[in-house]
Design an enzyme around this catalytic site. Structure first.
Site, PDB file in Angstrom:
ATOM      1  N   ASP A  17       0.934  -1.055  -0.112  1.00  0.00           N
ATOM      2  CA  ASP A  17       0.049   0.048   0.037  1.00  0.00           C
ATOM      3  C   ASP A  17       0.971   1.177   0.066  1.00  0.00           C
ATOM      4  O   ASP A  17       1.863   1.477   1.047  1.00  0.00           O
ATOM      5  CB  ASP A  17      -0.947  -0.054   1.188  1.00  0.00           C
ATOM      6  CG  ASP A  17      -2.073   0.976   1.060  1.00  0.00           C
ATOM      7  OD1 ASP A  17      -1.955   1.793   0.518  1.00  0.00           O
ATOM      8  OD2 ASP A  17      -3.140   0.332   1.624  1.00  0.00           O
ATOM      9  N   ASP A  29      -3.515   7.482  -3.001  1.00  0.00           N
ATOM     10  CA  ASP A  29      -3.323   6.230  -2.110  1.00  0.00           C
ATOM     11  C   ASP A  29      -3.485   5.075  -2.761  1.00  0.00           C
ATOM     12  O   ASP A  29      -4.748   5.097  -3.948  1.00  0.00           O
ATOM     13  CB  ASP A  29      -4.337   6.585  -1.074  1.00  0.00           C
ATOM     14  CG  ASP A  29      -4.517   5.308   0.176  1.00  0.00           C
ATOM     15  OD1 ASP A  29      -3.617   4.613  -0.093  1.00  0.00           O
ATOM     16  OD2 ASP A  29      -5.477   5.431   0.772  1.00  0.00           O
ATOM     17  N   HIS A  57     -12.426   5.282   1.148  1.00  0.00           N
ATOM     18  CA  HIS A  57     -12.615   6.773   2.087  1.00  0.00           C
ATOM     19  C   HIS A  57     -12.314   7.976   1.263  1.00  0.00           C
ATOM     20  O   HIS A  57     -11.667   7.957   0.113  1.00  0.00           O
ATOM     21  CB  HIS A  57     -11.542   6.624   3.204  1.00  0.00           C
ATOM     22  CG  HIS A  57     -10.233   6.326   2.739  1.00  0.00           C
ATOM     23  ND1 HIS A  57      -9.212   7.479   2.320  1.00  0.00           N
ATOM     24  CD2 HIS A  57      -9.499   5.178   2.390  1.00  0.00           C
ATOM     25  CE1 HIS A  57      -8.036   6.697   2.147  1.00  0.00           C
ATOM     26  NE2 HIS A  57      -8.196   5.406   1.677  1.00  0.00           N
ATOM     27  N   HIS A  62      -7.631   9.847   5.530  1.00  0.00           N
ATOM     28  CA  HIS A  62      -9.286   9.328   5.977  1.00  0.00           C
ATOM     29  C   HIS A  62      -9.668  10.885   6.392  1.00  0.00           C
ATOM     30  O   HIS A  62      -9.667  11.310   7.421  1.00  0.00           O
ATOM     31  CB  HIS A  62      -9.266   8.303   6.866  1.00  0.00           C
ATOM     32  CG  HIS A  62      -8.862   6.945   6.487  1.00  0.00           C
ATOM     33  ND1 HIS A  62      -9.466   6.041   6.212  1.00  0.00           N
ATOM     34  CD2 HIS A  62      -7.360   6.604   6.041  1.00  0.00           C
ATOM     35  CE1 HIS A  62      -8.837   4.883   5.833  1.00  0.00           C
ATOM     36  NE2 HIS A  62      -7.642   5.300   5.558  1.00  0.00           N
ATOM     37  N   GLU A 115     -11.123   0.788  -2.310  1.00  0.00           N
ATOM     38  CA  GLU A 115     -10.116  -0.308  -1.954  1.00  0.00           C
ATOM     39  C   GLU A 115     -10.690  -1.384  -1.303  1.00  0.00           C
ATOM     40  O   GLU A 115     -10.878  -1.697  -0.311  1.00  0.00           O
ATOM     41  CB  GLU A 115      -9.068   0.283  -0.976  1.00  0.00           C
ATOM     42  CG  GLU A 115      -9.347   0.994   0.348  1.00  0.00           C
ATOM     43  CD  GLU A 115      -8.208   1.359   1.244  1.00  0.00           C
ATOM     44  OE1 GLU A 115      -7.418   0.561   1.163  1.00  0.00           O
ATOM     45  OE2 GLU A 115      -8.299   2.592   1.758  1.00  0.00           O
ATOM     46  N   GLU A 167      -6.402  -0.986  -4.769  1.00  0.00           N
ATOM     47  CA  GLU A 167      -6.781   0.295  -4.455  1.00  0.00           C
ATOM     48  C   GLU A 167      -6.424   1.346  -5.460  1.00  0.00           C
ATOM     49  O   GLU A 167      -5.162   1.156  -5.964  1.00  0.00           O
ATOM     50  CB  GLU A 167      -6.144   0.680  -2.964  1.00  0.00           C
ATOM     51  CG  GLU A 167      -6.770   2.043  -2.654  1.00  0.00           C
ATOM     52  CD  GLU A 167      -5.963   2.591  -1.359  1.00  0.00           C
ATOM     53  OE1 GLU A 167      -4.998   2.071  -0.849  1.00  0.00           O
ATOM     54  OE2 GLU A 167      -6.731   3.603  -0.457  1.00  0.00           O
TER      55      GLU A 167
END
Ligand code: MN
Ligand code: MN
Length: 310
Positions: free
Chosen positions: A90, A101, A161, A169, A195, A291
């Site tokens: 990640d 992200d 998110h 977030h 994700e 993601e």
């Protein structure tokens, strides 16, 4: 939430996304059984910096039943990727606080290729549905349906998110199932990470006792020692409220035991927030994740993957 996103902001998001995309390609080339996790994490983070971004959080390298929030510690010199491992990487990149992200799974075990494929399909379908006005729960529904079609489960207590400047977030959650209590919708000007996490286990994660990642919390810092204050001021200047790890604090020159006790003490005092390592409830299971980050401008732009057109 970024409202009335101006062109300059969009440009910074696209730059962060482009760096994340290049880093992903290099991760795919670099990862194989036998490589050392500590070097991998440091190399990925240095590549982000070399490409003109900053890591938005420590690289998460989570293997097999570990779902998230695992990053190598300073003394993890012997940890390697083993034959048969399934690895989630990640990656967070920010450009002046604007964050991309993204995550991918690399599978060195043929038994789990179907699980990986199902998760990739779930994300692809979810991304094709994203748009201003679409309910978050519709995204969750398609992710869950895709998982079930292949007899896997989504991880229900992890989700996508909204993102905002210096906030990974920023408040809204995009569930990985048709959560009846999710009422949110994608908004124009918004930035979101989608994700899906899938597993062949119980379908939820539990917190372990291990903490590798911390972030500054927005509290009052009273009754701190000089050592604690100097750590906090370093973190605040370098990372603001973004997550960090002990590997990023080497410059402070503390010995490892002192560094760790200081971090723990600051967590006890609620000055630092802890991100415990998250494990599938079934310790023998395998978790996979993909993601991407999207921005909803005039259309939907998948900033972390130029090959996905929506
Ligand atoms: Mn991520
Ligand atoms: Mn995310």
């Amino acid at each position: 939430m970024v409202v009335n996103m101006d062109e300059e902001v969009v440009r910074k998001y696209i730059k962060a996304g482009d760096i994340a995309w290049r880093v992903k390609k290099s991760v795919i080339n670099a990862i194989r059984p036998g490589i050392k996790l500590l070097k991998l994490a440091n190399d990925i983070e240095n590549l982000i910096r070399d490409l003109g971004g900053e890591p938005a959080f420590p690289i998460n390298v989570s293997i097999n039943s570990v779902a998230a929030h695992k990053t190598p510690l300073l003394d993890d010199t012997n940890l390697i990727i083993n034959e048969g491992d399934v690895i989630k990487v990640d990656i967070g990149v920010h450009v002046e606080g604007y964050i991309a992200d993204t995550a991918l799974t690399l599978c060195f075990n043929d038994r789990y290729l179907g699980l990986v494929e199902a998760c990739s399909e779930a994300l692809e379908k979810a991304l094709s549905m994203v748009g201003a006005g679409v309910k978050f729960s519709h995204i969750g529904k398609v992710i869950d349906e895709t998982a079930r079609k292949y007899s896997f489960r989504t991880i229900r207590n992890l989700g996508g998110h909204s993102l905002d400047r210096y906030e990974i977030h920023s408040g809204e959650v995009i569930p990985n199932y048709a959560d009846p209590l999710s009422f949110g919708k994608f908004k124009k000007g918004g930035v979101y990470a989608i994700e899906p996490f899938l597993s062949n286990g119980k379908g939820y994660v539990v917190e372990s006792k291990e903490v590798d990642i911390y972030a500054l919390s927005r509290g009052k810092y009273k009754g701190l020692t000089n050592q604690e204050l100097s750590l906090i001021s370093y973190v605040s200047n370098r990372f603001k409220t973004l997550p960090f790890c002990e590997r990023w604090l080497e410059e402070l020159g503390l010995d490892l035991i002192k560094l760790r006790t200081t971090l723990k003490e600051l967590a006890v005092k609620n000055v630092l927030r802890q991100y415990p390592v998250l494990n599938e409830a079934l310790s023998t299971s395998i978790v996979v994740q993909f993601e991407e980050t999207v921005i909803i401008a005039d259309g939907v732009i998948v900033i972390t993957n130029p090959n996905i057109k929506t």
